[in-house]
Motif scaffolding. Structure first.
Motif, PDB file in Angstrom:
ATOM      1  N   ARG A 370       8.471  31.297  19.295  1.00 33.00           N
ATOM      2  CA  ARG A 370       9.717  31.530  17.510  1.00 33.00           C
ATOM      3  C   ARG A 370       9.848  33.036  17.435  1.00 33.00           C
ATOM      4  N   PHE A 371       8.726  33.911  18.171  1.00 35.76           N
ATOM      5  CA  PHE A 371       9.124  35.181  18.398  1.00 35.76           C
ATOM      6  C   PHE A 371      10.716  35.868  18.951  1.00 35.76           C
ATOM      7  N   ALA A 372      10.632  35.015  19.822  1.00 36.66           N
ATOM      8  CA  ALA A 372      12.527  35.212  20.605  1.00 36.66           C
ATOM      9  C   ALA A 372      13.205  34.379  19.747  1.00 36.66           C
ATOM     10  N   ARG A 373      13.043  33.597  18.955  1.00 41.49           N
ATOM     11  CA  ARG A 373      14.003  33.184  18.554  1.00 41.49           C
ATOM     12  C   ARG A 373      14.066  34.006  16.982  1.00 41.49           C
ATOM     13  N   PHE A 374      12.834  34.439  16.829  1.00 37.21           N
ATOM     14  CA  PHE A 374      12.897  35.602  15.118  1.00 37.21           C
ATOM     15  C   PHE A 374      13.551  36.481  15.216  1.00 37.21           C
ATOM     16  N   ALA A 375      13.756  37.034  17.382  1.00 36.25           N
ATOM     17  CA  ALA A 375      14.462  38.415  17.497  1.00 36.25           C
ATOM     18  C   ALA A 375      15.448  38.632  17.644  1.00 36.25           C
ATOM     19  N   ALA A 376      16.052  37.313  18.163  1.00 36.08           N
ATOM     20  CA  ALA A 376      17.727  36.863  18.610  1.00 36.08           C
ATOM     21  C   ALA A 376      18.467  36.641  16.990  1.00 36.08           C
ATOM     22  N   ARG A 377      17.158  36.602  15.703  1.00 38.40           N
ATOM     23  CA  ARG A 377      18.139  36.225  14.135  1.00 38.40           C
ATOM     24  C   ARG A 377      18.878  38.483  14.111  1.00 38.40           C
ATOM     25  N   ARG A 378      17.952  39.025  14.652  1.00 36.77           N
ATOM     26  CA  ARG A 378      18.075  40.411  14.230  1.00 36.77           C
ATOM     27  C   ARG A 378      19.128  41.593  15.401  1.00 36.77           C
ATOM     28  N   PRO A 379      20.032  42.080  14.610  1.00 35.75           N
ATOM     29  CA  PRO A 379      21.022  43.060  15.357  1.00 35.75           C
ATOM     30  C   PRO A 379      19.984  43.642  15.618  1.00 35.75           C
ATOM     31  N   HIS A 380      20.000  44.692  17.644  1.00 42.53           N
ATOM     32  CA  HIS A 380      19.892  45.822  17.831  1.00 42.53           C
ATOM     33  C   HIS A 380      20.450  46.571  18.115  1.00 42.53           C
ATOM     34  N   ARG A 381      19.345  48.105  18.627  1.00 46.29           N
ATOM     35  CA  ARG A 381      20.548  49.046  18.268  1.00 46.29           C
ATOM     36  C   ARG A 381      19.505  49.314  19.459  1.00 46.29           C
ATOM     37  N   PRO A 382      20.684  49.345  21.081  1.00 46.34           N
ATOM     38  CA  PRO A 382      20.073  50.014  22.399  1.00 46.34           C
ATOM     39  C   PRO A 382      19.601  51.545  21.809  1.00 46.34           C
ATOM     40  N   MET A 383      18.243  51.872  22.114  1.00 45.88           N
ATOM     41  CA  MET A 383      17.732  53.660  22.384  1.00 45.88           C
ATOM     42  C   MET A 383      18.493  53.838  23.467  1.00 45.88           C
ATOM     43  N   ALA A 384      19.588  55.533  23.731  1.00 43.18           N
ATOM     44  CA  ALA A 384      19.972  56.038  24.409  1.00 43.18           C
ATOM     45  C   ALA A 384      19.022  55.777  25.204  1.00 43.18           C
ATOM     46  N   GLY A 385      19.201  55.934  27.127  1.00 46.03           N
ATOM     47  CA  GLY A 385      18.480  56.016  27.890  1.00 46.03           C
ATOM     48  C   GLY A 385      17.040  54.969  28.223  1.00 46.03           C
TER      49      GLY A 385
END
Ligand code: PLP
Length: 397
Positions: A370-385
């Protein structure tokens, strides 16, 4: 008192109680039941008359058994006047800060930390000074970080190993350095070791109190709550220098008279007959730890360290959200999973979540899905490094 905020952990649990189908990774207590043998013996002792006040320092038989237990598992020489029984680890925290702090005294508190420390310290007139620990050091406290935070009024260094909420364990070499620093700066050390038996990968718990000269300046806090799945019995203890234990016993006597007699009999049964079950519980927690660590490591945008002890994991979700308080509410509403936002654990927790792996493997697996499904619905912005430190195994010790 008005400035104390209600516990976020309790708040999330109340919110979840109104919903169906919820998996709670919220509250920090083992899902295992107290062993039947412990309950039976406590009940038999109650029927035989263990229903009166106990001495404020504790039931003499329990104190005796605790001395043996601490000698064996910590390698400490324990005299009767070094020990007292308390109403949970909480009772020991209450007594210790009210005993050792004068108004304005400062306590160095490594963070992320168990949120309740602040209330205990402030209600005793003390002041919290944070010592940050870092994700890229797997949240292990270093003497260098403590030196960086030292103030003129610092009187106490608080340690919590294994740690709630990160699961970090302070390795022996770091304990040596922290002990040296405490001696040099004349600090008292309060070591909260309530998770001392819940430690993984064959490691053994080490206490700073065993380091040269440290028994005279350390107050070790222990508990039956987590080790023996006995949270509701409210039973803990404190080990320390006799002159401080005597004063703490006075404080505890005015607060609570004594720890509950029947709980103390249960504690005695736990030490005599319950230690085998602890090994099985730790093995189960380790399997769960492995499962959540692997599952979270595979979620894009999540950075996670591998807990070496306790039953918490503290993933950083800063690439997915800037508002973890909102994130946990949405996760509960949309996927019916309770986790705790990192904010109450201190500034270093503001982009993290605490998950307690206190449900069995199938439920834990479902929670991770459930957590992975929830996270996948949100865009993510990789942080430098951040790639290099996305997954930081406990390499030390
Ligand atoms: N210390 C830490 C780090 C904890 O996580 C807890 C409980 O969650 C306690 C102390 C207090 O536990 P108890 O009063 O049940 O022994």
């Amino acid at each position: 008192v008005r400035e104390l905020r209600p516990s976020k952990i309790r708040e999330m649990s109340l919110r979840a109680a109104k919903l169906d189908g919820v998996i709670s990774l919220g509250i920090g207590e083992p899902d295992f039941q107290t062993a039947p043998e412990i309950c039976r013996r406590a009940l038999a002792d109650a029927l035989a008359g263990a229903t009166h006040y106990a001495p404020s320092q504790g039931d003499p038989e329990l104190l005796d058994a605790l001395r043996g237990h601490m000698g064996e598992s910590y390698g400490l020489a324990v005299a009767p006047e070094n020990l007292m029984v308390t109403t949970g680890g909480m009772g020991a925290l209450t007594a210790v800060f009210r005993t050792i702090l004068n108004p304005g005294d400062e306590v160095l508190v490594p963070e992320p930390h168990f949120p309740e420390y602040r209330a205990h310290i402030e209600l005793a007139g003390g002041k919290v000074v944070h010592v940050p620990t870092r994700f890229d050091q797997e949240y292990v406290l270093t003497a260098r970080a403590v030196r960086g935070a030292l103030t003129e009024r610092a009187k106490v260094l608080l340690l919590n190993t294994p740690n709630n909420p990160t699961g970090a364990v302070i390795p022996g070499a770091q304990l040596d350095e922290l002990a040296e620093l405490a001696r040099e700066k004349d600090l008292l050390v309060v070591c909260d070791e309530v998770y001392d038996q819940l430690i993984y990968d064959g490691r053994r718990h080490e206490s700073i109190a065993t380091r040269p000269g440290m028994a005279a300046r350390s107050l070790v806090i222990g508990s039956f709550s987590k080790t023996f799945a006995m949270t509701g019995w409210r039973l803990g203890y404190a080990f320390g220098p006799p002159e401080i234990i005597a004063e703490m016993t006075k404080v505890a006597a005015y607060y609570t008279s004594c720890a509950a007699s029947v709980s103390q009999r249960a504690g005695l049964a736990a030490l005599r007959h319950g230690l085998k079950a602890v090994g099985r519980m730790v093995a189960a927690f380790q399997r769960r730890r492995d499962l959540v660590f692997e599952a979270l490591s595979a979620v894009p945008g999540v950075r996670v360290t591998k807990p070496a002890g306790a039953f918490y994991i503290f993933p950083d979700v800063g690439e997915i959200t800037r508002d973890v308080d909102r994130f946990v509410l949405d996760l509960l509403d949309q996927e019916r999973v309770v986790v705790i936002p990192g904010t109450p654990f201190g500034p270093s927790g503001r982009t993290s979540l605490r998950m307690a792996f206190t449900v069995d493997l199938p439920l834990l697996e479902e929670a991770m899905t459930r957590f992975a499904r929830f996270a996948a619905r949100r865009p993510h912005r990789p942080m430098a490094g951040s790639g290099a430190i996305r997954r930081a195994d406990q390499r030390r010790g």
